[in-house]
Design a protein around this motif. Structure first.
Motif, PDB file in Angstrom:
ATOM      1  N   VAL A  57     -19.538 -31.961  90.333  1.00  0.00           N
ATOM      2  CA  VAL A  57     -19.493 -30.729  89.694  1.00  0.00           C
ATOM      3  C   VAL A  57     -18.422 -30.706  88.494  1.00  0.00           C
ATOM      4  O   VAL A  57     -17.437 -31.299  88.686  1.00  0.00           O
ATOM      5  CB  VAL A  57     -19.396 -29.481  90.572  1.00  0.00           C
ATOM      6  N   ARG A  58     -18.971 -30.064  87.222  1.00  0.00           N
ATOM      7  CA  ARG A  58     -17.948 -30.235  86.194  1.00  0.00           C
ATOM      8  C   ARG A  58     -17.859 -28.731  85.874  1.00  0.00           C
ATOM      9  O   ARG A  58     -18.909 -28.132  85.616  1.00  0.00           O
ATOM     10  CB  ARG A  58     -18.283 -31.062  85.348  1.00  0.00           C
ATOM     11  N   PHE A  59     -16.704 -28.174  85.395  1.00  0.00           N
ATOM     12  CA  PHE A  59     -16.637 -26.723  84.838  1.00  0.00           C
ATOM     13  C   PHE A  59     -16.725 -27.179  83.377  1.00  0.00           C
ATOM     14  O   PHE A  59     -16.376 -28.059  82.720  1.00  0.00           O
ATOM     15  CB  PHE A  59     -15.389 -26.169  85.355  1.00  0.00           C
ATOM     16  N   THR A  60     -17.344 -26.036  82.644  1.00  0.00           N
ATOM     17  CA  THR A  60     -17.568 -26.190  81.333  1.00  0.00           C
ATOM     18  C   THR A  60     -16.768 -25.110  80.463  1.00  0.00           C
ATOM     19  O   THR A  60     -16.997 -24.843  79.156  1.00  0.00           O
ATOM     20  CB  THR A  60     -19.069 -26.037  80.883  1.00  0.00           C
ATOM     21  N   ASN A  61     -15.920 -24.400  80.976  1.00  0.00           N
ATOM     22  CA  ASN A  61     -15.048 -23.338  80.384  1.00  0.00           C
ATOM     23  C   ASN A  61     -13.754 -23.458  80.793  1.00  0.00           C
ATOM     24  O   ASN A  61     -13.310 -24.105  82.060  1.00  0.00           O
ATOM     25  CB  ASN A  61     -15.593 -21.986  80.378  1.00  0.00           C
ATOM     26  N   GLU A  62     -12.765 -22.931  80.115  1.00  0.00           N
ATOM     27  CA  GLU A  62     -11.327 -22.901  80.584  1.00  0.00           C
ATOM     28  C   GLU A  62     -10.906 -22.174  82.016  1.00  0.00           C
ATOM     29  O   GLU A  62      -9.900 -22.145  82.444  1.00  0.00           O
ATOM     30  CB  GLU A  62     -10.646 -22.384  79.588  1.00  0.00           C
ATOM     31  N   ASN A  63     -11.859 -21.111  81.972  1.00  0.00           N
ATOM     32  CA  ASN A  63     -11.727 -20.289  83.485  1.00  0.00           C
ATOM     33  C   ASN A  63     -12.387 -21.195  84.637  1.00  0.00           C
ATOM     34  O   ASN A  63     -12.115 -20.396  85.520  1.00  0.00           O
ATOM     35  CB  ASN A  63     -12.420 -18.935  83.242  1.00  0.00           C
ATOM     36  N   ASN A  64     -12.954 -22.273  84.615  1.00  0.00           N
ATOM     37  CA  ASN A  64     -13.535 -22.825  85.562  1.00  0.00           C
ATOM     38  C   ASN A  64     -14.498 -21.879  86.309  1.00  0.00           C
ATOM     39  O   ASN A  64     -14.466 -21.685  87.460  1.00  0.00           O
ATOM     40  CB  ASN A  64     -12.418 -23.487  86.573  1.00  0.00           C
ATOM     41  N   ASP A  65     -15.262 -21.044  85.746  1.00  0.00           N
ATOM     42  CA  ASP A  65     -16.231 -20.192  86.247  1.00  0.00           C
ATOM     43  C   ASP A  65     -17.333 -20.889  87.114  1.00  0.00           C
ATOM     44  O   ASP A  65     -17.919 -21.847  86.065  1.00  0.00           O
ATOM     45  CB  ASP A  65     -16.765 -19.467  85.127  1.00  0.00           C
ATOM     46  N   GLU A 103     -27.622 -32.947  83.284  1.00  0.00           N
ATOM     47  CA  GLU A 103     -27.141 -32.646  82.184  1.00  0.00           C
ATOM     48  C   GLU A 103     -25.720 -33.130  82.061  1.00  0.00           C
ATOM     49  O   GLU A 103     -24.996 -32.930  82.805  1.00  0.00           O
ATOM     50  CB  GLU A 103     -26.895 -31.091  81.698  1.00  0.00           C
ATOM     51  N   SER A 104     -25.396 -34.055  81.027  1.00  0.00           N
ATOM     52  CA  SER A 104     -24.007 -34.310  80.746  1.00  0.00           C
ATOM     53  C   SER A 104     -23.117 -33.383  79.914  1.00  0.00           C
ATOM     54  O   SER A 104     -22.130 -33.212  80.175  1.00  0.00           O
ATOM     55  CB  SER A 104     -23.761 -35.553  79.975  1.00  0.00           C
ATOM     56  N   VAL A 105     -23.812 -32.315  79.172  1.00  0.00           N
ATOM     57  CA  VAL A 105     -23.239 -31.710  78.173  1.00  0.00           C
ATOM     58  C   VAL A 105     -24.238 -30.317  78.573  1.00  0.00           C
ATOM     59  O   VAL A 105     -25.359 -30.329  78.703  1.00  0.00           O
ATOM     60  CB  VAL A 105     -23.428 -31.803  76.920  1.00  0.00           C
ATOM     61  N   ARG A 106     -23.667 -29.102  78.781  1.00  0.00           N
ATOM     62  CA  ARG A 106     -24.461 -27.917  79.067  1.00  0.00           C
ATOM     63  C   ARG A 106     -25.728 -27.716  78.183  1.00  0.00           C
ATOM     64  O   ARG A 106     -25.444 -27.658  76.786  1.00  0.00           O
ATOM     65  CB  ARG A 106     -23.696 -26.706  78.971  1.00  0.00           C
ATOM     66  N   ALA A 107     -26.906 -27.581  78.663  1.00  0.00           N
ATOM     67  CA  ALA A 107     -27.819 -27.169  77.849  1.00  0.00           C
ATOM     68  C   ALA A 107     -28.437 -28.493  77.200  1.00  0.00           C
ATOM     69  O   ALA A 107     -29.494 -28.348  75.888  1.00  0.00           O
ATOM     70  CB  ALA A 107     -27.940 -25.925  76.826  1.00  0.00           C
ATOM     71  N   HIS A 108     -27.906 -29.731  77.448  1.00  0.00           N
ATOM     72  CA  HIS A 108     -28.727 -30.805  76.675  1.00  0.00           C
ATOM     73  C   HIS A 108     -28.932 -31.650  77.777  1.00  0.00           C
ATOM     74  O   HIS A 108     -28.229 -32.651  78.412  1.00  0.00           O
ATOM     75  CB  HIS A 108     -27.498 -31.567  75.925  1.00  0.00           C
ATOM     76  N   ALA A 109     -30.246 -31.736  78.355  1.00  0.00           N
ATOM     77  CA  ALA A 109     -30.872 -32.591  79.307  1.00  0.00           C
ATOM     78  C   ALA A 109     -30.839 -33.908  78.822  1.00  0.00           C
ATOM     79  O   ALA A 109     -31.283 -34.422  77.797  1.00  0.00           O
ATOM     80  CB  ALA A 109     -32.270 -32.020  79.791  1.00  0.00           C
TER      81      ALA A 109
END
Length: 105
Positions: free
Chosen positions: A15-23, A60-66
């Motif tokens: 699992v990878r977080f995609t924002n600085e708040n680790n939401d 997805e390696s990057v959010r919203a890019h399958a």
């Protein structure tokens, strides 16, 4: 004689977080991808048949890019093998470069 070559690779990405708040709501899920190949190598020639993402994992390696699903392919490589000795050429070039008097060069 041709040599048979084959191999596999596997990779697990947690699992990878995609924002600085680790939401957690914006995190990317973990995924597992496996690739296979088989081929022949003869002298400088190498031909392979491969399958990437054998299990057709959706991720997805990057959010919203399958990333692409399963991919079948063929590759060909030719390896050039030559020796290039530039030691004499480089010294000649440097001596001409450093020459201040064109008449003496």
């Amino acid at each position: 004689f041709p040599v048979t070559i084959y191999g596999a690779s596997v990779r697990f990405v947690d699992v990878r977080f995609t924002n600085e708040n680790n939401d957690v709501r914006l995190s990317l899920p973990a995924y597992f991808v496996a690739d296979l190949f088989i081929g022949l190598k003869f002298k400088a020639h190498n031909i392979q048949v491969f399958i990437d993402n054998v299990l057709d994992e959706r991720f997805e390696s990057v959010r919203a890019h399958a990333m692409p699903g399963r991919i079948f392919g063929v590759s060909y490589q030719y390896h050039f093998n030559f020796n290039l000795d530039l030691s004499g050429s480089i010294s000649n070039l440097l001596s001409k470069w450093n020459c201040l008097n064109p008449i003496k060069c």
